[in-house]
Every structure is written in structure tokens, then in C-alpha cells.
Design a protein around this motif. Structure first.
Motif, short mmCIF file in Angstrom:
data_model
loop_
_atom_site.label_atom_id
_atom_site.label_comp_id
_atom_site.label_asym_id
_atom_site.label_seq_id
_atom_site.Cartn_x
_atom_site.Cartn_y
_atom_site.Cartn_z
N GLY A 39 11.64 -0.35 2.42
CA GLY A 39 12.06 1.00 2.00
C GLY A 39 10.55 1.99 2.04
O GLY A 39 10.37 2.98 1.64
N ARG A 40 9.40 1.11 2.20
CA ARG A 40 8.11 1.55 2.33
C ARG A 40 7.70 2.45 0.89
O ARG A 40 7.18 3.46 0.83
CB ARG A 40 7.88 2.71 3.46
N ARG A 41 8.05 1.67 -0.01
CA ARG A 41 7.73 2.03 -1.48
C ARG A 41 6.46 1.40 -1.96
O ARG A 41 5.98 0.47 -1.32
CB ARG A 41 9.03 1.47 -2.39
N ASP A 42 5.87 2.32 -2.78
CA ASP A 42 4.75 1.86 -3.28
C ASP A 42 5.07 0.93 -4.42
O ASP A 42 5.73 1.09 -5.17
CB ASP A 42 3.83 3.16 -3.83
N ILE A 43 4.19 -0.19 -4.52
CA ILE A 43 4.69 -1.29 -5.41
C ILE A 43 3.46 -1.26 -6.53
O ILE A 43 2.34 -1.47 -6.38
CB ILE A 43 4.69 -2.52 -4.57
N LEU A 44 4.14 -1.48 -7.72
CA LEU A 44 3.39 -1.79 -8.93
C LEU A 44 3.82 -3.18 -9.55
O LEU A 44 4.90 -3.07 -9.99
CB LEU A 44 3.35 -0.82 -10.06
N GLY A 45 3.02 -4.30 -9.23
CA GLY A 45 3.58 -5.35 -9.48
C GLY A 45 2.69 -6.04 -10.74
O GLY A 45 1.56 -6.34 -10.60
N ALA A 46 3.49 -6.90 -11.72
CA ALA A 46 2.85 -7.66 -12.81
C ALA A 46 3.74 -8.73 -12.87
O ALA A 46 4.82 -8.99 -13.16
CB ALA A 46 2.78 -6.84 -14.00
N ALA A 47 2.99 -10.04 -12.57
CA ALA A 47 3.38 -11.21 -12.65
C ALA A 47 2.43 -12.15 -13.14
O ALA A 47 1.10 -12.07 -12.98
CB ALA A 47 3.90 -11.47 -11.34
N GLU A 48 3.02 -13.37 -13.63
CA GLU A 48 2.12 -14.34 -14.13
C GLU A 48 0.85 -15.03 -12.96
O GLU A 48 1.26 -14.87 -11.89
CB GLU A 48 2.73 -15.59 -14.71
N THR A 49 -0.14 -15.58 -13.41
CA THR A 49 -1.21 -16.01 -12.54
C THR A 49 -0.47 -17.17 -11.91
O THR A 49 0.40 -17.80 -12.39
CB THR A 49 -2.54 -16.56 -13.25
N GLY A 50 -0.87 -16.96 -10.62
CA GLY A 50 -0.36 -18.27 -9.46
C GLY A 50 0.99 -18.11 -9.16
O GLY A 50 1.54 -18.79 -8.61
N SER A 51 1.37 -16.93 -9.08
CA SER A 51 2.70 -16.59 -8.75
C SER A 51 3.04 -15.99 -7.21
O SER A 51 4.07 -15.61 -6.64
CB SER A 51 3.39 -15.54 -9.55
N GLY A 260 -5.19 15.21 1.64
CA GLY A 260 -3.80 15.43 0.92
C GLY A 260 -2.84 14.90 2.11
O GLY A 260 -1.68 14.29 1.64
N LYS A 261 -2.83 15.25 3.08
CA LYS A 261 -1.78 15.02 4.16
C LYS A 261 -1.60 13.54 4.55
O LYS A 261 -0.53 13.07 4.32
CB LYS A 261 -1.94 15.79 5.50
N LYS A 262 -2.66 12.81 4.66
CA LYS A 262 -2.66 11.32 4.78
C LYS A 262 -2.56 10.63 3.69
O LYS A 262 -1.81 9.66 3.55
CB LYS A 262 -4.28 10.89 5.43
N ALA A 263 -2.57 11.42 2.28
CA ALA A 263 -2.41 10.63 1.12
C ALA A 263 -0.78 10.46 1.12
O ALA A 263 -0.31 9.46 0.40
CB ALA A 263 -3.03 11.30 -0.03
N ARG A 264 -0.17 11.41 1.50
CA ARG A 264 1.43 11.31 1.34
C ARG A 264 2.03 10.45 2.12
O ARG A 264 3.19 9.87 1.69
CB ARG A 264 1.97 12.87 1.71
N ASP A 265 1.33 10.08 3.22
CA ASP A 265 1.82 8.98 4.05
C ASP A 265 1.55 7.39 3.99
O ASP A 265 1.62 6.69 4.21
CB ASP A 265 1.66 9.23 5.68
N ARG A 266 0.48 7.54 2.71
CA ARG A 266 -0.23 6.07 2.41
C ARG A 266 0.84 5.19 1.48
O ARG A 266 1.47 5.93 0.74
CB ARG A 266 -1.63 6.37 1.70
N GLN A 267 0.75 3.87 1.79
CA GLN A 267 1.67 3.22 1.02
C GLN A 267 0.39 2.41 -0.03
O GLN A 267 -0.37 2.02 0.50
CB GLN A 267 2.33 2.09 1.94
N ILE A 268 0.71 2.45 -1.14
CA ILE A 268 -0.11 1.69 -2.10
C ILE A 268 0.59 0.63 -2.81
O ILE A 268 1.73 0.65 -3.28
CB ILE A 268 -0.39 2.87 -3.19
N PHE A 269 -0.40 -0.41 -3.06
CA PHE A 269 -0.20 -1.66 -3.90
C PHE A 269 -1.00 -2.01 -5.18
O PHE A 269 -2.08 -1.89 -4.76
CB PHE A 269 0.01 -2.94 -2.74
#
Length: 637
Positions: A39-51, A260-269
Motif C-alpha cells: 500500500g506504500r503507506r507511511d508507518i508509525l510503529g510502536a512495539a516492545e524492544t526486541g520485536s 514539496g513535490k518530492k516530499a509528497r512521493d516520499r515514504q516515511i517510517f
């Protein structure tokens, strides 16, 4: 392999994962890889250490780069009909042959009409995809060789140097069967060497903010493309984005989002074990808020914290995955504490190290504390390895390698080793000082109990640390005290004797070093004044009676400690000095690990292990008297 393939992972990456025995994805990887890859979604991930958070953003980045390179391979760069499809104004000083030499011969320069300033119109082929080669226009203006126009696809930012090296190793292993080049930039290493690595055009750059900004500010051509990177990942984000930390990071984010144009196409983690954790406002900010009625200082909620990160990084299509629990720590982690006075922390630490063998990581709040403990426990022949920001980077990495190679290794470190480091088989994490924030406690404790393995974390606390302890419990949602780790106080007498002798040796050695420094200064002063004095005369004048006494005392203390260390610390049936018929404890048997002892106590006495939040002041060891029954009762109680 089918489990990985269902998540959208290509076979070339799966093959490398299987080589590392990663036969199935972790929970965080199963939830983030499909939206990130498919899906080429930007991901905000929170998980325990060592996961497994590193591969949760590393695999989509490698996969995305492979797709881009495959797309370029199949594209037709030159229009077959070579039609004149447009015109644009250009500076005549541009060297066409340096940019596209295969088409310069076909260019009819007679068609170019120049004005008096040497500016005219040249034909442009509009089907050349320069968007996928960020920064190429700037490089053209500088007449850079074509081989130097390699694209920078991904940028990964980390708070510590050791974490940057670890991420690089993970990604290199995952990209084993690809031609993707990965480089790491960090302070403490030669900048010239890192510039030489960047000249080769790595597609992925992993960096700490300080060194990255330094090289970018110097005008490095490869890094000048960061405003056009296709993938941006920030690991252990919460601390990096806090106000007052990593000032360079704010400048970097502004530079990255400049296009700005490149920022719209960027995928962020964005990944962190404490991404959704919030703590109380620090005391100094609370006082400032009380002084100013219209102050905008307030405690963020988890949702507001995430929203702040989304706005700061200009995230467009966020997918939030939160697997953290209220405690913030792993389920396989056993937590406990030791309440004691400040002077007795060394006794309990030495007791724990000698009583419970295993790989142990000790955390301190300051560099000075790390240095003191490293010196003291070196005298006690515990072979500790220090790790702090004041050390040279090469020595820091060397100490980490030594620690990982020793099954009973002891590493004494500041919080530079708290975040993200994946050190295998760490059995014990000891907080010699209560961490200042709950995030630090979670990250420190996360160095053990990784990848479904068990581990124990021990919090050593004194009465003056009650405030930090209370804040920690409040943030983590604890309404009861952390269980107390069992210590046989009658066995601490022998421990106290050894540690006290080691302390005396440390003080005497410090005095000797000061005397030697003074002696060296005097010799240098004599040389600077061009005075001719016999060496024997200088040595005799500085060899005072006090210095001789100091050396004798030091030698006597060392002999005494050597005698103590040659004997068993915990002989069976003895408390160290006095015969104790009531002591039924085989203290020479280390088969019972610290975690097994603590789990057994919690299971047998759950109410006794967990009490209302209080700070217990232990009976000072010097007051232990076998003839005083009242003091024995107080101690046992």
C-alpha cells in the motif's frame, strides 16, 4: 518462505532472511510490511524492544529500491524518433557532452540562436526521467562526472552511533543478494573516510544527525540529494524529536522537506518502543509554567504526541501500529528492585555480580559514575567494560564486541547503550541509578528479554531517588511497588570487606597519580628553565616520607585484597565471618539463576512481593551484630 511472500516480500530478500534463520515474521513485521510494501503507506510503529522493528522498516526500503531500479532498467531513455518535443532557455556554459555524450553528436548547434549574453534556446528531450535521480540538475551545473550522479534513495536517522552500525549490519544481511550499497555516517570516525565512501554513491545512508549535518553543511554532493530521498526512516524517534535534543535534526527535517513535490512521493517510517509513551512535565518547565499564566507548556496525550510527529515530518498517509502495553516492557521481562543507601550500592552490586553469573549490563546516569564503577570493579577483578560518549568510537565498538563474546561479561554504560542495541543473551540489566525518565527505563530494560527470551531488570534505588522512582511508576501505570529482590544480608559482611579495601586502593592510586603528575611537572619546569640538575637529586628531593608511606599503604592494601580474592566469597554454611547454624543456603551453587529466584518469590508470595509504593531504607551493614537480636529482627523484617 510462504509467510514472508504473503506479506509482499520479494524472493531475493526472503532468501537472505532464511539464511539468518528468520523463518517467520514477528508481530510488528506482519502488521507493517503489507501496508508498507503493497500500500506504500507511511508507518508509525510502536512495539516492545526486541520485536524486530529494524526489519519492519528495512525490508520495505530495500524492496522499494529494487522496484525503482527495475523500473529504470525497463525504461527507454531516448525517444526512438528523436523528435523535437520542446524548447527551454538554458545557459550556454552547460557542457552537453558531460551530461549526455551519446546525444551531443546529434545536436545541431547551428540551430541555437545566441543573444549578446550568450543565452539561447536548446532542444530538450522530455522523456528522460530525471525525477528518479535526485539532485542531478545541481550536479549538471557543477560539471560533475556522470559516474558521480548516483542517486540517494533512502536516509535512516538514529540517535546513537552503535545503533547506526547495528542497523547497517541488519540491512546489509537483508540485502545480501542484491546490488544495493549501504553506508553509515557517524561521529567519532574519520570524516575524510566517510566522504570517500559517499563518493561511491551508496543508495542507503544510515547516519546520526550531527555528522550528517556536518557533511551536508560542507557541501557533500551525494548528500545534497536528501531533499529528494524516496524513503526516510527515523529510529527511536521520541527522544530525537524532543525539544532540546539533536538541534541538527530540526535543520535536517527542514532541508529534507524543502522540495514539496518530492516530499509528497516520499515514504516515511517512524519506529520506537516508547512512541506512544508520555511522561510528566519536568520540574523546571512546571515552575516556568506556574510563573507565566499564558504559558503554552502542557502534557501531551499519546494522540497529540503522534500528531506532532506527523506534522513535523510532513507525513501524508500514516498507518499507526501500536503493540505496546501499559507497562511498556516485554512480557518475558521480570522486574525487581533493591532499596539501599547511597554508600551501600557498591556492596549490593558486587554481591549480585558474584552471586549470579551471566552477561550483565549496568546502566548509570553519568559518565563520571561509569568511570568510577569501572575502576572499582576492575580492582575487584570483575573485568568490567566501560561504554560512554566520552570514549573514542573505535574503543566503544571494541568494548561492545568483547562484551558480546563473553558469556559472563560485565558492561557498565550510560544511556548510549540503552536504545536499540541488540546484544544477544543479556541475562541481567541493572539500573545502578534510577533513570530520569520512564522512556530510559523501558529502553534500558529492553536490552534483555529480547525475541521472546527471558531476562531480569534490577532497579537499585536510594531514598534521594524516591521522586524519580515515583514518576517512573506513575508513567508506567504502576499502583504497586516493583517487587524486592531477595538478598541474604548476613552474607554481605565479606562483600563489604572486599569492596572497602578496593575503595582504599582506588583512593591511594589516585593520590599516587597526582604525586607523579606533580613530579613530572617539576621535571618539565627544570627543563624549561635550562637548569642542570642530576636526576638522582631530583628524585631524592621529591621522594618524601609521605610518598614512601603512601606506596607502603598501597602495597599492603593490594596484598590484603589479593588474599581476600583468593578465598571463596560465599563458603557453604558460613555468613562470611561467623559460623551460622541457621543458614541453610548453598551459596556456592549458581544453578538457581536470578530470574528463577525472583519468579519463585513472586509466585509463592504475590502479596508480599507487591506492596503499596514506598521507599524502604535497608538497615546499614555496619549495624549488623550477631549478638543483638533486635537488630536481626529488624534486618530480617
Amino acid at each position: 518462505m510462504e509467510q514472508w511472500r504473503m506479506l509482499g516480500v520479494p524472493d531475493v530478500i526472503i532468501k537472505a532472511l532464511v539464511d539468518q534463520n528468520f523463518n517467520s515474521p514477528t508481530v510488528i513485521q506482519s502488521l507493517t510490511l503489507p501496508p508498507a510494501i503493497l500500500g506504500r503507506r507511511d508507518i508509525l510503529g510502536a512495539a516492545e524492544t526486541g520485536s524486530g522493528k529494524t526489519l519492519a522498516f528495512g525490508i520495505p526500503i530495500i524492496n522499494g529500491i529494487l522496484e525503482i531500479k527495475e523500473k529504470h532498467k525497463n525504461e527507454i531513455i531516448v525517444n526512438e524518433k528523436n523528435q523535437n518535443v520542446g524548447w527551454q532557455c538554458s545557459d550556454i556554459d552547460d557542457n552537453i557532452e558531460d551530461i549526455e555524450p551519446e546525444h551531443a553528436e546529434e545536436e545541431d548547434l547551428s540551430e541555437v540562436n545566441l543573444d549578446e549574453n550568450g543565452i539561447g534556446c536548446v532542444r530538450v528531450i522530455n522523456n528522460i526521467e530525471i525525477d528518479e535521480y535526485p539532485g542531478i540538475q545541481d550536479l549538471q551545473m557543477k560539471n560533475v562526472d556522470k559516474s558521480k550522479c548516483k542517486p540517494l534513495y533512502a536516509l535512516i536517522l538514529t540517535p546513537t552511533r552503535e545503533l547506526a552500525v547495528q542497523i547497517k549490519n541488519h540491512l546489509v544481511s537483508a540485502a545480501k543478494y542484491t546490488d544495493i550499497k549501504i553506508a553509515v555516517l557517524m561521529g567519532g570516525m574519520a570524516a575524510v573516510k566517510q566522504e570517500r565512501i559517499l563518493s561511491k554513491g551508496p543508495e542507503i545512508v544510515i547516519a546520526t544527525p550531527g555528522r550528517l549535518w556536518e557533511l551536508l553543511d560542507e557541501g557533500n554532493l551525494h548528500l545534497s540529494q536528501i531533499d529528494s530521498v524516496r524513503f526516510l526512516a527515523i529510529d527511536e524517534t521520541d527522544r530525537m524529536l524532543e525539544k532540546g535534543h539533536f538541534q541538527e535534526l530540526q535543520k535536517l527535517i527542514e532541508r529534507i522537506n524543502a522540495n514539496g513535490k518530492k516530499a509528497r512521493d516520499r515514504q516515511i517510517f517512524v519506529f520506537s518502543a516508547t512512541l506512544t509513551m508520555v511522561h510528566d512535565i519536568p520540574d523546571y518547565l512546571m515552575k516556568k509554567k506556574q510563573r507565566h499564566v499564558k504559558s503554552k507548556i502542557f502534557k501531551l496525550t499519546p494522540g497529540q504526541k503522534l500528531q506532532k510527529i506527523i506534522e513535523m515530518l510532513n507525513i501524508k498517509k500514516p498507518k499507526i501500529v501500536d503493540l505496546t502495553k501499559g507497562s511498556g516492557t516485554a512480557e518475558s521481562l521480570t522486574e525487581c528492585r533493591i532499596a539501599c543507601t547511597f554508600d551501600h550500592k557498591d556492596y549490593y552490586l558486587y554481591y549480585f555480580l558474584k552471586r549470579h553469573a551471566g552477561r550483565t549490563l549496568i546502566f548509570c546516569n553519568s559518565i563520571g559514575c561509569v568511570k568510577r564503577l569501572a575502576t572499582l570493579f576492575s580492582i575487584l577483578e570483575c573485568n568490567p567494560l566501560p561504554l560512554h560518549a566520552g570514549m573514542q568510537q573505535r574503543q566503544r565498538l571494541k568494548n561492545l564486541e568483547r562484551f558480546q563474546a563473553d558469556d559472563n561479561g560485565v558492561l557498565i554504560a550510560t544511556d548510549v547503550a540503552a536504545r536499540g542495541l541488540d546484544i544477544p543473551n543479556v541475562e541481567h540489566v541493572i539500573h545502578y541509578q534510577v533513570p530520569r525518565t520512564s522512556e530510559s527505563y523501558v529502553h534500558r530494560s529492553g536490552r534483555t528479554a529480547r525475541a521472546q527470551k527471558e531476562g531480569i531488570t534490577v532497579l537499585m534505588m536510594e531514598p534521594s531517588e524516591k521522586q524519580n522512582y515515583s514518576k517512573l511508576c506513575k508513567t508506567l501505570g504502576r499502583t504497586e511497588d516493583i517487587p524486592t529482590f531477595p538478598i541474604v544480608d548476613r552474607l554481605l559482611i565479606a562483600v563489604k570487606e572486599r569492596v572497602d579495601v578496593a575503595r582504599d586502593i582506588d583512593k591511594l592510586e589516585l593520590k599516587c597519580r597526582r604525586d607523579n603528575a606533580q613530579k613530572g611537572w617539576l621535571k618539565k619546569a627544570i627543563e624549561d628553565m635550562d637548569m642542570i640538575v642530576d636526576d638522582e637529586q631530583v628524585d631524592s628531593s621529591m621522594e618524601t616520607k609521605e610518598a614512601a608511606d603512601l606506596k607502603r599503604q598501597l602495597k599492603a592494601r593490594k596484598n590484603r585484597l589479593a588474599s581476600l580474592l583468593s578465598k571463596p566469597l560465599f563458603p557453604k554454611g558460613f555468613s562470611g565471618r561467623y559460623l551460622d547454624m541457621n543458614l541453610n543456603l548453598n551459596v556456592t551453587d549458581n544453578e538457581n539463576k536470578a530470574i528463577d529466584i525472583m519468579k519463585k518469590i513472586i509466585e509463592e508470595n504475590p502479596k508480599k512481593a507487591k506492596r503499596k509504593m514506598t521507599v524502604v531504607k535497608r538497615t546499614p551493614i555496619k549495624n549488623i551484630n550477631r549478638n543483638t537480636k533486635i537488630k536481626k529482627k529488624r534486618l530480617n523484617k
